[in-house]
Design an enzyme around this catalytic site. Structure first.
Site, PDB file in Angstrom:
ATOM      1  N   ASP A  38     -18.922 -12.047  -2.798  1.00 53.23           N
ATOM      2  CA  ASP A  38     -17.777 -12.037  -1.888  1.00 53.23           C
ATOM      3  C   ASP A  38     -17.855 -13.159  -0.860  1.00 53.23           C
ATOM      4  OD1 ASP A  38     -16.443  -9.973  -3.004  1.00 53.23           O
ATOM      5  OD2 ASP A  38     -17.089  -8.458  -1.563  1.00 53.23           O
ATOM      6  N   LYS A  60     -12.441 -13.065  -0.578  1.00 52.50           N
ATOM      7  CA  LYS A  60     -11.246 -12.430  -0.038  1.00 52.50           C
ATOM      8  C   LYS A  60     -11.152 -12.793   1.430  1.00 52.50           C
ATOM      9  CE  LYS A  60     -12.052  -8.207  -2.551  1.00 52.50           C
ATOM     10  NZ  LYS A  60     -12.375  -6.832  -2.250  1.00 52.50           N
ATOM     11  N   MET A 174     -13.176  -5.434  11.255  1.00 55.72           N
ATOM     12  CA  MET A 174     -11.856  -5.955  10.894  1.00 55.72           C
ATOM     13  C   MET A 174     -10.843  -5.727  12.017  1.00 55.72           C
ATOM     14  SD  MET A 174     -11.746  -4.788   6.896  1.00 55.72           S
ATOM     15  CE  MET A 174     -12.873  -3.401   6.947  1.00 55.72           C
TER      16      MET A 174
HETATM   17  N1  SAH Z   1     -19.634  -4.261   4.000  1.00 57.42           N
HETATM   18  C1  SAH Z   1     -19.602  -5.066   5.211  1.00 57.42           C
HETATM   19  C2  SAH Z   1     -18.276  -4.967   5.932  1.00 57.42           C
HETATM   20  C3  SAH Z   1     -17.132  -5.606   5.175  1.00 57.42           C
HETATM   21  S1  SAH Z   1     -15.616  -5.494   6.040  1.00 57.42           S
HETATM   22  C4  SAH Z   1     -20.761  -4.610   6.126  1.00 57.42           C
HETATM   23  O1  SAH Z   1     -21.422  -3.622   5.816  1.00 57.42           O
HETATM   24  O2  SAH Z   1     -21.001  -5.269   7.128  1.00 57.42           O
HETATM   25  C5  SAH Z   1     -15.528  -7.065   6.812  1.00 57.42           C
HETATM   26  C6  SAH Z   1     -15.733  -6.952   8.299  1.00 57.42           C
HETATM   27  O3  SAH Z   1     -17.109  -6.751   8.598  1.00 57.42           O
HETATM   28  C7  SAH Z   1     -15.356  -8.196   9.078  1.00 57.42           C
HETATM   29  O4  SAH Z   1     -13.968  -8.261   9.323  1.00 57.42           O
HETATM   30  C8  SAH Z   1     -16.141  -8.016  10.351  1.00 57.42           C
HETATM   31  O5  SAH Z   1     -15.518  -7.098  11.216  1.00 57.42           O
HETATM   32  C9  SAH Z   1     -17.423  -7.380   9.827  1.00 57.42           C
HETATM   33  N2  SAH Z   1     -18.478  -8.378   9.581  1.00 57.42           N
HETATM   34  C10 SAH Z   1     -19.069  -8.658   8.410  1.00 57.42           C
HETATM   35  N3  SAH Z   1     -20.020  -9.604   8.547  1.00 57.42           N
HETATM   36  C11 SAH Z   1     -20.040  -9.922   9.859  1.00 57.42           C
HETATM   37  C12 SAH Z   1     -20.793 -10.826  10.655  1.00 57.42           C
HETATM   38  N4  SAH Z   1     -21.737 -11.616  10.116  1.00 57.42           N
HETATM   39  N5  SAH Z   1     -20.536 -10.889  11.994  1.00 57.42           N
HETATM   40  C13 SAH Z   1     -19.595 -10.105  12.546  1.00 57.42           C
HETATM   41  N6  SAH Z   1     -18.845  -9.239  11.846  1.00 57.42           N
HETATM   42  C14 SAH Z   1     -19.053  -9.143  10.530  1.00 57.42           C
END
Ligand code: SAH
Length: 260
Positions: A38, A60, A174
Site C-alpha cells: 500500500d 490509495k 484519517m
Molecule cells: N492500518 C494503519 C492505518 C491505515 S488508515 C495503521 O494501523 O496505522 C490511514 C491513516 O492512518 C492515515 O490517514 C493517518 O491518519 C494514519 N497514519 C498511518 N501512518 C501514519 C504515520 N506514519 N503518521 C501519522 N499518521 C499515520
C-alpha cells in the site's frame, strides 16, 4: 471448495520506520514470491524482498484509488490460486483501519490459506516518536482509536462526541480533512476548549512533524501549518507529558545512536 497450494500472509509493515517491522513480517517479506503493498508502506522495506519477487503497488491516496479493494482481493486470490506465496503488505497494523479483515474474509471464502501478522499501528508508533504516552497515571486510563473517514462521517462524528465523554485520550485516524467538524463536535459534546491536541504528520519517518495546540485553536493550526496526510490527531491531557519530557530531555541525547 477448491483448495489452493498458494498462501497469503497479510502483514503489518508498521508505521513508517522500516526498523519497526516485526521479525515475523521480515521473514514473510524475505520469502515472498509476490508483494502487494500500500501507499503508506515505506518502500525501503521492499529491499528485503528477493530480487525476483514481484512488487505490486496498490496505492490509495485519499479519494484516489489506484486499485479498487475488490481488485486487490481478486489479485490475492488469483496469485495464491496459481500457487504463489503472496505477501499483502499494509501500513501499520492490517486490522486497524486497514481493511485486512475484508481481505481475510475474501480469502477464507475461496478456501485460500492465509495468516495475519500484526504491525505497530500508527497511533502507537507516532505516540512514542512524539513522546505522547496514550495512557499516563493520573492523566489517562483509557484511549480510543477512531476514524473520521468520509465514508462513515456521520456515524464517525457522533461516535467521536460520545467517546469524548468516556475515553481519556482520543487518537483520530484519517481526520485531516474533517478537522473543523471534529473540533466542533467535541466542543458541543463538552470537551473543554483548552484540551491539549497534537497533530503528528508522517510519524516515525524522517519528515515527521509534531504540532501541539488546543482544541479551540485546532482548525487554525491545521490551516497555518497546511497539515498533510498521513497525520494523526491526538486529543487529551497526555499531550502535556510531551512538553514536560521535551524540557527534561534538552540535555540528553534523543536517540540511542547518538550515544558515544
Ligand atoms: N492500518 C494503519 C492505518 C491505515 S488508515 C495503521 O494501523 O496505522 C490511514 C491513516 O492512518 C492515515 O490517514 C493517518 O491518519 C494514519 N497514519 C498511518 N501512518 C501514519 C504515520 N506514519 N503518521 C501519522 N499518521 C499515520
Amino acid at each position: 471448495m477448491k483448495k489452493s497450494s498458494g498462501y497469503v500472509s497479510i502483514v503489518g509493515a508498521g508505521p513508517g520506520d522500516p526498523e519497526l517491522l516485526t521479525l515475523k513480517a521480515l521473514r514473510c517479506i524475505e520469502k515472498a514470491d509476490i508483494i502487494l503493498y500500500d501507499r503508506l508502506v515505506n518502500e525501503e522495506i521492499l529491499r528485503y524482498a528477493r530480487p525476483e519477487a514481484r512488487r505490486i503497488y496498490c496505492g490509495k491516496a485519499p479519494g484516489v484509488h489506484a486499485m479498487t479493494q475488490q481488485k486487490i482481493q481478486q489479485k490475492l486470490i488469483d496469485y495464491a490460486s496459481a500457487g504463489s506465496y503472496v505477501v499483502r503488505l499494509k501500513g501499520g497494523d492490517p486490522f486497524v483501519f486497514g481493511r485486512g479483515g475484508e481481505e481475510a474474509l475474501a480469502l477464507a471464502k475461496r478456501g485460500i490459506a492465509y495468516e495475519v501478522i500484526p504491525g505497530i499501528t500508527s497511533a502507537i508508533g507516532a505516540g512514542s516518536s512524539a513522546l505522547i504516552p496514550l495512557t499516563h497515571r493520573g492523566l489517562a486510563t483509557s484511549f480510543a482509536c477512531i476514524t473520521a473517514s468520509r465514508k462513515e462521517v456521520d456515524l464517525g462524528q457522533q461516535r467521536i462526541g460520545q467517546l469524548a465523554k468516556q475515553v481519556d485520550t482520543l487518537v483520530i485516524y484519517m481526520g485531516v480533512s474533517h478537522i473543523s467538524a471534529i473540533r466542533s463536535e467535541l466542543i458541543i459534546c463538552g470537551k473543554k476548549t483548552d484540551t491539549p491536541v497534537a497533530i503528528i504528520e508522517r510519524g516515525n519517518t524522517s519528515q515527521e512533524r509534531v504540532m501541539v495546540t488546543t482544541l479551540e485553536q485546532l482548525e487554525e493550526l491545521a490551516k497555518v501549518e497546511r497539515i498533510e496526510n498521513p497525520a494523526l490527531i491526538v486529543i487529551g491531557e497526555v499531550v502535556k507529558v510531551r512538553e514536560e519530557l521535551l524540557q527534561l530531555r534538552q540535555e540528553l541525547p534523543a536517540r540511542m545512536e547518538q550515544i558515544g
